[in-house]
Design an enzyme around this catalytic site. Structure first.
Site, PDB file in Angstrom:
ATOM      1  N   ASN A  21       0.815  -1.210   0.000  1.00 10.34           N
ATOM      2  CA  ASN A  21       0.000   0.000   0.000  1.00 10.34           C
ATOM      3  C   ASN A  21       0.852   1.265   0.000  1.00 10.34           C
ATOM      4  O   ASN A  21       0.479   2.279  -0.596  1.00 10.34           O
ATOM      5  CB  ASN A  21      -0.927   0.008   1.216  1.00 10.34           C
ATOM      6  CG  ASN A  21      -1.954  -1.107   1.168  1.00 10.34           C
ATOM      7  OD1 ASN A  21      -2.071  -1.819   0.187  1.00 10.34           O
ATOM      8  ND2 ASN A  21      -2.702  -1.270   2.252  1.00 10.34           N
ATOM      9  N   ASN A  28      -0.250  -2.016  -7.040  1.00 11.99           N
ATOM     10  CA  ASN A  28      -0.522  -2.898  -5.905  1.00 11.99           C
ATOM     11  C   ASN A  28      -1.999  -2.841  -5.529  1.00 11.99           C
ATOM     12  O   ASN A  28      -2.537  -1.752  -5.307  1.00 11.99           O
ATOM     13  CB  ASN A  28       0.314  -2.470  -4.696  1.00 11.99           C
ATOM     14  CG  ASN A  28      -0.044  -3.267  -3.448  1.00 11.99           C
ATOM     15  OD1 ASN A  28       0.325  -4.422  -3.323  1.00 11.99           O
ATOM     16  ND2 ASN A  28      -0.778  -2.649  -2.533  1.00 11.99           N
ATOM     17  N   GLU A  29      -2.643  -3.985  -5.493  1.00 11.92           N
ATOM     18  CA  GLU A  29      -4.017  -4.112  -4.975  1.00 11.92           C
ATOM     19  C   GLU A  29      -4.939  -3.000  -5.475  1.00 11.92           C
ATOM     20  O   GLU A  29      -5.694  -2.400  -4.701  1.00 11.92           O
ATOM     21  CB  GLU A  29      -4.007  -4.164  -3.447  1.00 11.92           C
ATOM     22  CG  GLU A  29      -3.357  -5.416  -2.896  1.00 11.92           C
ATOM     23  CD  GLU A  29      -3.474  -5.540  -1.381  1.00 11.92           C
ATOM     24  OE1 GLU A  29      -3.992  -4.622  -0.718  1.00 11.92           O
ATOM     25  OE2 GLU A  29      -3.037  -6.580  -0.853  1.00 11.92           O
ATOM     26  N   TYR A  34      -4.403 -13.520   3.139  1.00  9.01           N
ATOM     27  CA  TYR A  34      -4.006 -13.570   4.548  1.00  9.01           C
ATOM     28  C   TYR A  34      -5.056 -14.369   5.319  1.00  9.01           C
ATOM     29  O   TYR A  34      -6.252 -14.275   5.033  1.00  9.01           O
ATOM     30  CB  TYR A  34      -3.890 -12.161   5.135  1.00  9.01           C
ATOM     31  CG  TYR A  34      -2.805 -11.328   4.497  1.00  9.01           C
ATOM     32  CD1 TYR A  34      -1.479 -11.476   4.862  1.00  9.01           C
ATOM     33  CD2 TYR A  34      -3.117 -10.382   3.513  1.00  9.01           C
ATOM     34  CE1 TYR A  34      -0.479 -10.707   4.279  1.00  9.01           C
ATOM     35  CE2 TYR A  34      -2.127  -9.611   2.927  1.00  9.01           C
ATOM     36  CZ  TYR A  34      -0.812  -9.774   3.313  1.00  9.01           C
ATOM     37  OH  TYR A  34       0.177  -9.016   2.729  1.00  9.01           O
ATOM     38  N   GLU A  61       1.766 -11.782  -1.998  1.00 10.84           N
ATOM     39  CA  GLU A  61       1.513 -11.494  -0.582  1.00 10.84           C
ATOM     40  C   GLU A  61       0.751 -12.680  -0.007  1.00 10.84           C
ATOM     41  O   GLU A  61      -0.334 -13.018  -0.482  1.00 10.84           O
ATOM     42  CB  GLU A  61       0.692 -10.208  -0.384  1.00 10.84           C
ATOM     43  CG  GLU A  61       1.460  -8.929  -0.653  1.00 10.84           C
ATOM     44  CD  GLU A  61       0.699  -7.676  -0.228  1.00 10.84           C
ATOM     45  OE1 GLU A  61      -0.080  -7.740   0.757  1.00 10.84           O
ATOM     46  OE2 GLU A  61       0.878  -6.642  -0.891  1.00 10.84           O
TER      47      GLU A  61
END
Length: 516
Positions: A78, A179-180, A251, A304
């Site tokens: 992030n 990213n994301e 996660y 990740e």
């Protein structure tokens, strides 16, 4: 498979003739983000008793080498979606301090690209996986960073790099395109259509400068995103021929039940979700490839993954307009035995999918949901999750995953339904030896695990190491750094005549067996 097993027995047949894929060493990557104390007082702490002339903690370098981490993703995360790479190069005294909106912190920029490249070299030449900001920036900034990093000289930016102390180019081969970007929490969050269009443009521009780059486009940041699936289809449709990887992020943590206890049964089966995530993304890749009638291959970068207690106190950001601390203690989860067993199960799952997953990054490396912890001006130590990573990396690097033929009993979970009690994978090493990694997910029962070795493997010895403790919540802490370690499993036996091995797996345990 057709074999029958009883409730407390499991069997793995290892057949050398059936291969899944070679193990790409990038599966043992990790992740360094400017988040909390990952960089500052993590890998970089001038004045620390072990710090070298560049301010790098030698005790951490030693543990990174022992861990066996390969490719390191940097600088986010992030953080990267608001990062200006120019802030982290040049004389340190002239680098600007900036607000990091992602983690509500102040970034000093004392550590940047040059420091990262130098640190990786001291860790043993680990590969840098650089990320380009596609949140607040775009094509021109990505091209500038690429020119600065990879062009030998003769241009304004490459000469600037040389003036800043790096005469030779960094030659960064692997790049993340943002990213994301599917996440509403992301600075510069975009729709799949907008992100796919931007990523395709950036990829095309970067390849005009360096056609042999390996590019990672953003997939869904979670299997549970509302946009999952549609996001992959849209982004791949726009970028397929220009990229080499699509990312997955996941996660896991034990959810709280209504009675206030944790759902450990589902948590221990987290590998089931990861496996489903990989299969779903692989299906999206295959569908796009077929639709475009392409011969190009796109693989998965699971860049990740970890256990992360996202809603617990250590993960809460600083708050307040006047509260922007430098390197606060953030996301410093201390991992239990149960966490490490789940972690080992996730590593098994990545290996079982080595034909589709060609890169992976454990998030993160030091202090922040990490296998390595440090104390400012104090020691560095191994978390429980350190051990499954280090042993798997030691035995599996350079090897080949053999197709797992596993028979196991099952148990019921609230989240995933019926799941196997035992999960396992076998890897044939580059030296011809065989290693087997196995978890027992049962909360209360041992498993008698039998392994039928490949025909012609004349194994003379077996070593077995197990991570287990009667206290599932036991952790390694600053005050007790070796509370949880690997133990030799003396139940392991080998019948050389039949090529069969046995080992007893304690409940909630991870075990590595090596046949030599």
């Amino acid at each position: 498979m057709a074999q029958e097993v009883t409730a407390n027995k499991a069997r793995l047949v290892v057949d050398d003739a059936f291969e899944v894929a070679p193990v790409n060493n990038r599966l043992f990557g990790s992740f360094v983000e400017h988040l909390g104390r990952c960089v500052y007082t993590g890998i970089y702490e001038p004045g620390h008793p072990t710090a070298d002339e560049d301010g790098f903690r030698q005790d951490v370098i030693d543990l990174v080498r022992e861990l066996g981490a390969t490719t390191i993703r940097y600088p986010g995360g992030n953080f990267m979606s608001g990062y200006r790479w120019e802030d982290g190069v040049g004389p340190k005294g002239q680098r600007p301090r900036r607000l990091d909106l992602a983690w509500h912190s102040t970034e000093t920029n004392e550590f940047g690209l040059h420091e990262m490249v130098k640190w990786l070299d001291k860790c043993g030449g680990n590969e840098l996986m650089e990320a380009a900001n596609l949140g607040t920036r775009g094509l021109q900034e990505a091209l500038d960073l690429l020119e600065y990093s990879n062009i030998p000289g003769g241009t304004a930016l490459s000469e600037q790099r040389r003036a800043n102390g790096a005469d030779k180019p960094f030659d960064i081969r692997m790049w993340c395109l943002g990213n994301e970007m599917d996440g509403p929490w992301q600075i510069g969050h975009k729709s799949a259509e907008d992100y796919g269009t931007l990523a395709a443009s950036v990829a095309a521009g970067m390849r005009m400068m360096d056609p042999d780059l390996e590019l990672v486009v953003c997939g869904s940041s979670s299997h549970e995103m509302d946009t999952f699936g549609r996001w992959e289809e849209t982004v791949l449709e726009k970028t397929y021929e220009a990229v080499n990887f699509i990312s997955c992020h996941a996660y896991y943590f034990p959810a709280l039940k209504e009675d206030g206890t944790r759902d450990m049964g589902s948590f221990l089966a987290s590998g089931v979700d990861m496996d489903g995530f990989i299969n779903d993304v692989a299906a999206a890749i295959d569908a796009t490839k077929a639709r475009l009638k392409s011969k190009h291959e796109v693989y998965i970068s699971f860049d990740e993954w970890n256990v992360w207690y996202q809603h617990d106190e250590p993960s809460r950001n600083p708050e307040g307009i006047g509260n922007w601390p430098v390197a606060p203690r953030l996301l410093e989860d201390l991992y239990s035995v149960a966490d490490a067993v789940v972690f080992g199960d996730l590593m098994i799952t990545l290996l079982k999918n080595a034909d589709r997953v060609h890169a992976a990054s454990l998030a993160q490396l030091v202090n922040v949901i990490a296998p390595i912890m440090t104390e400012p001006n104090g020691p560095a130590w191994r978390q429980t999750t350190f051990y499954p990573f280090a042993v798997t990396a030691e035995y599996a690097k350079g090897g080949t995953v053999l197709e797992p033929k596993l028979a196991s009993g099952t148990y019921d979970t609230a989240k995933y339904g019926e799941v196997p009690v035992v999960n396992s994978v076998a890897v044939r090493g580059a030296d011809g030896t065989v290693s087997v990694f196995v978890v027992n997910r049962s909360l209360d029962a041992e498993q008698d695990f039998e392994i039928k070795l490949p025909e012609g493997l004349f194994a003379k010895t077996v070593t077995a190491q197990t991570l287990h403790d009667d206290d599932l919540l036991a952790k390694n802490t600053l005050d007790n750094q070796n509370r949880v370690v690997l133990h030799d499993n003396d139940t392991a036996s080998l019948d050389g005549e039949t090529g069969t091995a046995h080992v007893v797996l304690p409940p909630v345990s991870w075990t590595a067996l090596h046949f030599a």
